[in-house]
Design a protein around this motif. Sequence first.
Motif, PDB file in Angstrom:
ATOM      1  N   LEU A   1     -10.284  -3.050   8.089  1.00 16.59           N
ATOM      2  CA  LEU A   1     -10.386  -1.938   7.149  1.00 16.59           C
ATOM      3  C   LEU A   1      -9.400  -0.830   7.484  1.00 16.59           C
ATOM      4  O   LEU A   1      -8.888  -0.156   6.590  1.00 16.59           O
ATOM      5  N   THR A   2      -9.099  -0.641   8.760  1.00 16.76           N
ATOM      6  CA  THR A   2      -8.073   0.331   9.146  1.00 16.76           C
ATOM      7  C   THR A   2      -6.724  -0.097   8.568  1.00 16.76           C
ATOM      8  O   THR A   2      -5.997   0.725   8.000  1.00 16.76           O
ATOM      9  N   ASP A   3      -6.395  -1.375   8.703  1.00 16.17           N
ATOM     10  CA  ASP A   3      -5.143  -1.902   8.147  1.00 16.17           C
ATOM     11  C   ASP A   3      -5.136  -1.820   6.626  1.00 16.17           C
ATOM     12  O   ASP A   3      -4.118  -1.487   6.005  1.00 16.17           O
ATOM     13  N   TYR A   4      -6.266  -2.136   6.034  1.00 22.21           N
ATOM     14  CA  TYR A   4      -6.418  -2.092   4.571  1.00 22.21           C
ATOM     15  C   TYR A   4      -6.155  -0.673   4.057  1.00 22.21           C
ATOM     16  O   TYR A   4      -5.399  -0.466   3.104  1.00 22.21           O
ATOM     17  N   LEU A   5      -6.758   0.330   4.708  1.00 19.17           N
ATOM     18  CA  LEU A   5      -6.561   1.711   4.281  1.00 19.17           C
ATOM     19  C   LEU A   5      -5.107   2.126   4.427  1.00 19.17           C
ATOM     20  O   LEU A   5      -4.551   2.772   3.532  1.00 19.17           O
ATOM     21  N   ALA A   6      -4.466   1.741   5.518  1.00 18.43           N
ATOM     22  CA  ALA A   6      -3.046   2.067   5.708  1.00 18.43           C
ATOM     23  C   ALA A   6      -2.202   1.453   4.589  1.00 18.43           C
ATOM     24  O   ALA A   6      -1.280   2.089   4.068  1.00 18.43           O
ATOM     25  N   ARG A   7      -2.524   0.224   4.193  1.00 18.27           N
ATOM     26  CA  ARG A   7      -1.787  -0.446   3.117  1.00 18.27           C
ATOM     27  C   ARG A   7      -1.991   0.282   1.786  1.00 18.27           C
ATOM     28  O   ARG A   7      -1.047   0.494   1.027  1.00 18.27           O
ATOM     29  N   LEU A   8      -3.231   0.689   1.504  1.00 15.61           N
ATOM     30  CA  LEU A   8      -3.488   1.423   0.256  1.00 15.61           C
ATOM     31  C   LEU A   8      -2.725   2.733   0.214  1.00 15.61           C
ATOM     32  O   LEU A   8      -2.206   3.129  -0.837  1.00 15.61           O
TER      33      LEU A   8
END
Length: 195
Positions: free
Chosen positions: A176-183
């Motif tokens: 989710l940390t990676d997901y948020l950075a991508r968003l």
Amino acid sequence: MYTLIGPTKTRAFRVRWALEELGQPYTQIQAAPRSDEAREYNPSGKVPALVDDGATLTDSTAIITYLADKHGSLTHKAGTLGRARQDGFTHMVLDEFDAILWTAARHSFVLPEEMRVADIKPSLKWEFANSEATLVAQMGDGPYLMGETFTIADIVLGHCLGWAVGAKFALSQPRLTDYLARLRERPAYKAARAD
């Protein structure tokens, strides 16, 4: 042109982000929640509200669902399995992330001081972490909740994860940390945050 009511630091951000993703023109009235100006659009004073062709819509998720359906983007078609899965993710995020964060906010600064229960916050953080693990277990392959397709479910989750970080709810799942950075790298996200 759409008129968005509410400051970007509220759930109005979700609507602004959707409008940016859709490439739709809008103006924004920075009416604070529960202000007289906000009550002109929603008797409860809650924001966001969106004015479209003289009609006022309320609730951020209802608004972005309407926009996605109207413009045929950011969503799967109603009546499809893809839409059912998308709606499932959206409702899970609202129930398991947004509701927890809103409860924490209410007990931090929204409710009158004598009604706040500071001791509730550790249990909310524990519940939030459990919800993260459950969500990650349901996510498939691909960069977004629906795989390769970015939808309104991602807007709601992206907003909630950013809210969580700001409220000092540590993200416990690296995915989710990676997901948020991508968003946050999406041009529309950056444009919505520009003010």
